[in-house]
Design a protein around this motif. Structure first.
Motif, PDB file in Angstrom:
ATOM      1  N   UNK A 182      -5.390 -25.975 -24.944  1.00 56.66           N
ATOM      2  CA  UNK A 182      -6.558 -26.809 -24.643  1.00 56.66           C
ATOM      3  C   UNK A 182      -6.497 -28.119 -25.418  1.00 56.66           C
ATOM      4  N   UNK A 183      -6.111 -28.046 -26.701  1.00 59.04           N
ATOM      5  CA  UNK A 183      -5.978 -29.252 -27.509  1.00 59.04           C
ATOM      6  C   UNK A 183      -4.910 -30.182 -26.935  1.00 59.04           C
ATOM      7  N   UNK A 184      -3.791 -29.592 -26.485  1.00 63.31           N
ATOM      8  CA  UNK A 184      -2.712 -30.401 -25.919  1.00 63.31           C
ATOM      9  C   UNK A 184      -3.167 -31.103 -24.636  1.00 63.31           C
ATOM     10  N   UNK A 221     -17.089 -25.346 -26.255  1.00 64.19           N
ATOM     11  CA  UNK A 221     -15.877 -24.576 -25.996  1.00 64.19           C
ATOM     12  C   UNK A 221     -14.749 -25.020 -26.914  1.00 64.19           C
ATOM     13  N   UNK A 222     -14.624 -26.314 -27.120  1.00 62.36           N
ATOM     14  CA  UNK A 222     -13.596 -26.813 -28.028  1.00 62.36           C
ATOM     15  C   UNK A 222     -13.749 -26.214 -29.424  1.00 62.36           C
ATOM     16  N   UNK A 223     -14.997 -26.154 -29.929  1.00 65.53           N
ATOM     17  CA  UNK A 223     -15.210 -25.619 -31.272  1.00 65.53           C
ATOM     18  C   UNK A 223     -15.043 -24.101 -31.314  1.00 65.53           C
ATOM     19  N   UNK A 246     -19.631 -28.945 -35.799  1.00 64.06           N
ATOM     20  CA  UNK A 246     -18.482 -29.035 -36.700  1.00 64.06           C
ATOM     21  C   UNK A 246     -18.795 -28.647 -38.137  1.00 64.06           C
ATOM     22  N   UNK A 247     -19.984 -28.996 -38.631  1.00 59.25           N
ATOM     23  CA  UNK A 247     -20.190 -29.016 -40.082  1.00 59.25           C
ATOM     24  C   UNK A 247     -20.012 -27.672 -40.755  1.00 59.25           C
ATOM     25  N   UNK A 248     -20.461 -26.604 -40.128  1.00 61.62           N
ATOM     26  CA  UNK A 248     -20.401 -25.295 -40.785  1.00 61.62           C
ATOM     27  C   UNK A 248     -18.957 -24.825 -40.919  1.00 61.62           C
ATOM     28  N   UNK A 249     -18.158 -25.021 -39.881  1.00 64.61           N
ATOM     29  CA  UNK A 249     -16.741 -24.679 -39.977  1.00 64.61           C
ATOM     30  C   UNK A 249     -16.025 -25.529 -41.003  1.00 64.61           C
ATOM     31  N   UNK A 250     -16.433 -26.800 -41.122  1.00 62.75           N
ATOM     32  CA  UNK A 250     -15.831 -27.685 -42.116  1.00 62.75           C
ATOM     33  C   UNK A 250     -16.131 -27.194 -43.527  1.00 62.75           C
ATOM     34  N   UNK A 307     -14.531 -35.612 -31.868  1.00 66.80           N
ATOM     35  CA  UNK A 307     -14.990 -34.678 -30.833  1.00 66.80           C
ATOM     36  C   UNK A 307     -15.781 -35.413 -29.756  1.00 66.80           C
ATOM     37  N   UNK A 308     -16.564 -36.395 -30.165  1.00 66.61           N
ATOM     38  CA  UNK A 308     -17.385 -37.132 -29.194  1.00 66.61           C
ATOM     39  C   UNK A 308     -16.517 -37.965 -28.253  1.00 66.61           C
ATOM     40  N   UNK A 309     -15.591 -38.745 -28.798  1.00 63.87           N
ATOM     41  CA  UNK A 309     -14.818 -39.670 -27.956  1.00 63.87           C
ATOM     42  C   UNK A 309     -13.728 -38.960 -27.173  1.00 63.87           C
ATOM     43  N   UNK A 310     -13.311 -37.783 -27.613  1.00 61.40           N
ATOM     44  CA  UNK A 310     -12.241 -37.062 -26.921  1.00 61.40           C
ATOM     45  C   UNK A 310     -12.743 -35.988 -25.967  1.00 61.40           C
ATOM     46  N   UNK A 311     -13.934 -35.462 -26.196  1.00 57.64           N
ATOM     47  CA  UNK A 311     -14.415 -34.352 -25.365  1.00 57.64           C
ATOM     48  C   UNK A 311     -15.825 -34.610 -24.833  1.00 57.64           C
ATOM     49  N   UNK A 312     -16.789 -34.798 -25.722  1.00 59.92           N
ATOM     50  CA  UNK A 312     -18.185 -34.846 -25.288  1.00 59.92           C
ATOM     51  C   UNK A 312     -18.459 -35.990 -24.324  1.00 59.92           C
ATOM     52  N   UNK A 313     -18.110 -37.209 -24.701  1.00 64.56           N
ATOM     53  CA  UNK A 313     -18.403 -38.348 -23.839  1.00 64.56           C
ATOM     54  C   UNK A 313     -17.516 -38.400 -22.589  1.00 64.56           C
ATOM     55  N   UNK A 314     -16.205 -38.092 -22.665  1.00 60.24           N
ATOM     56  CA  UNK A 314     -15.415 -38.056 -21.426  1.00 60.24           C
ATOM     57  C   UNK A 314     -15.978 -37.096 -20.387  1.00 60.24           C
TER      58      UNK A 314
END
Length: 602
Positions: free
Chosen positions: A94-96, A283-285, A541-545, A583-590
């Motif tokens: 999925x990342x690829x 889903x990405x997270x 993201x924050x909790x996993x970070x 995450x926003x520019x690569x997944x959420x906004x697209x």
């Protein structure tokens, strides 16, 4: 350290961890104490447990008997070799794919205008060859109001537009835009950002204190009244529920006003839009945090840690997250969640699904709609009171017993109260917001101050009481017999969420109606607009970070003086926002742009 020993010696070293409960003042402390070490394979069984009597004696002396451990109730585990599973390969794939789309989209956004200009120049060079072509071109031209003739621009193909949705030029432009539209409730942007920062603060303290080297540090924190803002930070989540209810109500009522009613396809689009926009970054997270994080960390704190248990939970129950029922399935006090913060997303989606029932009634039959919504609000408050009394639960998670989280904290029939308050306030603003605005504009400044000041003071007092009203109960958390009484617990669980939501939404109305003063100017600052677009990704993201940072730690953390924790918190917050940008520019906004162009073609 273990990795170095493993690579430079013949012994097979492993990071090991001893975990168990401790008591402070005779009261069990909810956060487990952890003792870690790096041991050769031959010494794994019971070696660290043997140190516990000495640890118990040291704690007893250091804290003058306030903190005690029982070595007989502790467990010892060591890290094991792990291999990539199907979930990890799915995450990598999925990342690829996302990375490929971003690269292609960015390049296409840059190259496409160049290719078009080259094509137009080639066509221009050939027009003199045949006079008939020039005549045909003139037929296709359009006369503009200025009198000039312009060749119509050919519309881009759907595929070209879809590829450009992943272009960083476009997604960054969407992120950094500060343009606003008439009718936007701008003060919500500041509230969102401040609330998510409060969430990060509470989670940072909750997780980092489990690694504090000097556990007596916790005893020094509790007497501080200001620390209650951290310890009882749970109202920050109620802010998001109230804001969600308000926006869904207000925006849907505006839509119903224009159209009178929504058709079945429009209702399908209403839900589809919400599901797609939320689920793509979610889903990405799930793939990253649920299936990949455990392969990115090593060390003593990874042993039997949440990262491992979350991985196992995600393997079994990932589908409950995508259906947004993971706050109910599996139903067990001991079962974890695939993403600990995902309980909120499940509740919010469930509230969104049923929200039109209340909103349509408020639109078509205001009296019935108000009765039904207020009835549901009261039913939820009564349910919280009954559950609290029946199971003898504490008034807040900071005073929790093991059942607080499952019975009260994550269940929709308790958490819906601020959402319903938001729906009612959204309806009120839709009905009378513009009239109140116009009336306020005619008032002299002294009357505005006279009208607004008592309302701001009253709402601030309610918010203060909700957060700091538990101060004395928190003081007695480690003192036997000084827990909050059942009456206090029941009344707090019944009224605190309603009070917080009412106070906050009243403040939103004051800002929108011209009675916000400098507070409205602060909350409506355009800079918040950019940061507010990141709040959803930051929450994901924050909790996993925080978990990644803790898992990579090789030593105990000491947070005295306080600025050391301030640096720790600010570091986590900045990293969370930076990761949220990605995450926003690569997944959420697209995905949002894709959904938008898909909707336009229907």
């Amino acid at each position: 350290m273990c990795e170095t020993l493993r690579n430079t010696t013949k012994n097979n070293y492993r990071s090991c961890k001893v975990t168990g409960s401790l008591s402070i003042g005779g009261v069990p402390f909810p956060t487990p104490l952890t003792w870690t070490g790096c041991l050769p394979q031959q010494c794994l069984n019971g070696s660290l447990v043997g140190v516990l009597p000495y640890l118990s004696e040291w704690l007893n002396k250091t804290t003058k008997g306030q903190i005690r451990v029982d070595p007989t109730k502790w467990t010892s585990t060591c890290e094991e070799d792990i291999e990539y599973d199907a979930g990890a390969y799915a995450a990598i794939t999925f990342l690829a794919i996302v990375g490929f789309l971003v690269v292609v989209g960015t390049l296409w956004h840059f190259l496409h205008p160049i290719l078009l200009s080259v094509k137009e120049n080639d066509m221009g060079d050939n027009t003199f060859l045949v006079d008939e072509e020039e005549v045909e071109n003139e037929k296709n031209q359009i006369e503009q109001p200025s009198g000039k003739l312009q060749t119509p621009v050919q519309p881009e193909s759907l595929l070209s537009n879809a590829i450009k949705c992943f272009a960083l030029q476009q997604t960054f432009k969407s992120l950094t835009s500060t343009e606003t539209k008439p009718g936007q409730v701008l003060c919500l942007n500041g509230i969102r950002v401040l609330s998510i920062n409060w969430v990060i603060l509470g989670h940072t303290y909750a997780f980092v204190t489990s690694m504090v080297g000097d556990q007596s540090y916790i005893l020094k924190l509790l007497p501080r009244r200001g620390f209650t803002l951290v310890a009882n930070a749970y109202s920050s989540v109620d802010s998001f529920f109230a804001l969600s209810g308000f926006l869904v109500s207000y925006l849907l009522l505006k839509q119903l006003t224009k159209k009178g009613h929504l058709t079945i396809p429009q209702w399908i689009a209403f839900y589809f839009h919400r599901y797609v926009r939320l689920t793509a970054p979610y889903l990405m997270m799930i793939l990253l945090e649920g299936f990949m994080y455990r392969y990115l960390v090593s060390g003593p704190f990874t042993v039997n840690a949440d990262i491992v248990t979350n991985h196992d939970t995600c393997k079994k129950y990932w589908w409950t997250n995508l259906l947004y029922i993971n706050n109910l399935v599996p139903w067990s006090p001991t079962s974890g969640l695939c993403l600990a913060q995902s309980w909120y997303l499940a509740n919010d989606m469930q509230f969104f699904i049923i929200a039109p029932i209340f909103i349509v009634l408020l639109f078509a039959y205001p009296l019935i709609g108000n009765l039904v919504t207020i009835g549901a609000l009261c039913s939820s408050a009564i349910a919280a009171a009954i559950i609290t009394a029946h199971y003898n639960l504490a008034p807040s998670m900071v005073l929790r017993n093991p059942q607080n989280y499952v019975k009260l904290y994550r269940v929709p029939w308790v958490r819906i109260t601020p959402y319903l308050v938001g729906i009612l306030v959204g309806w009120f603003y839709w009905c009378w917001g513009e009239q109140i605005k116009e009336k306020v504009k005619t008032l002299p400044d002294w009357k505005k101050v006279l009208l607004a000041t008592p309302l701001w003071l009253a709402t601030a007092a309610i918010e203060y009481e909700v957060v700091f009203g538990l101060y004395h109960d928190i003081q007695g958390v480690f003192t036997p017999g000084k827990f909050a009484s059942k009456a206090d617990s029941v009344s707090y669980q019944m009224l605190a969420r309603i009070g917080w939501a009412l106070a906050l939404m009243t403040q939103v109305l004051l800002c929108q109606c011209g009675l916000g003063g400098f507070i409205d100017s602060l909350l409506s600052w355009k800079g918040w607009l950019v940061l507010s677009r990141l709040t959803y990704s930051v929450y994901l993201i924050h909790l996993g970070l925080i978990g990644l940072i803790i898992m990579q730690t090789r030593h105990a953390i000491f947070l005295e003086p306080d600025f050391e924790f301030a640096v720790f918190y600010l570091g986590i917050m900045v990293m969370a926002y930076l990761a949220a940008v990605v995450l926003y520019v690569c997944v959420e906004q697209p995905v949002a742009l894709l959904e938008r162009i898909t909707y336009r073609t229907r």
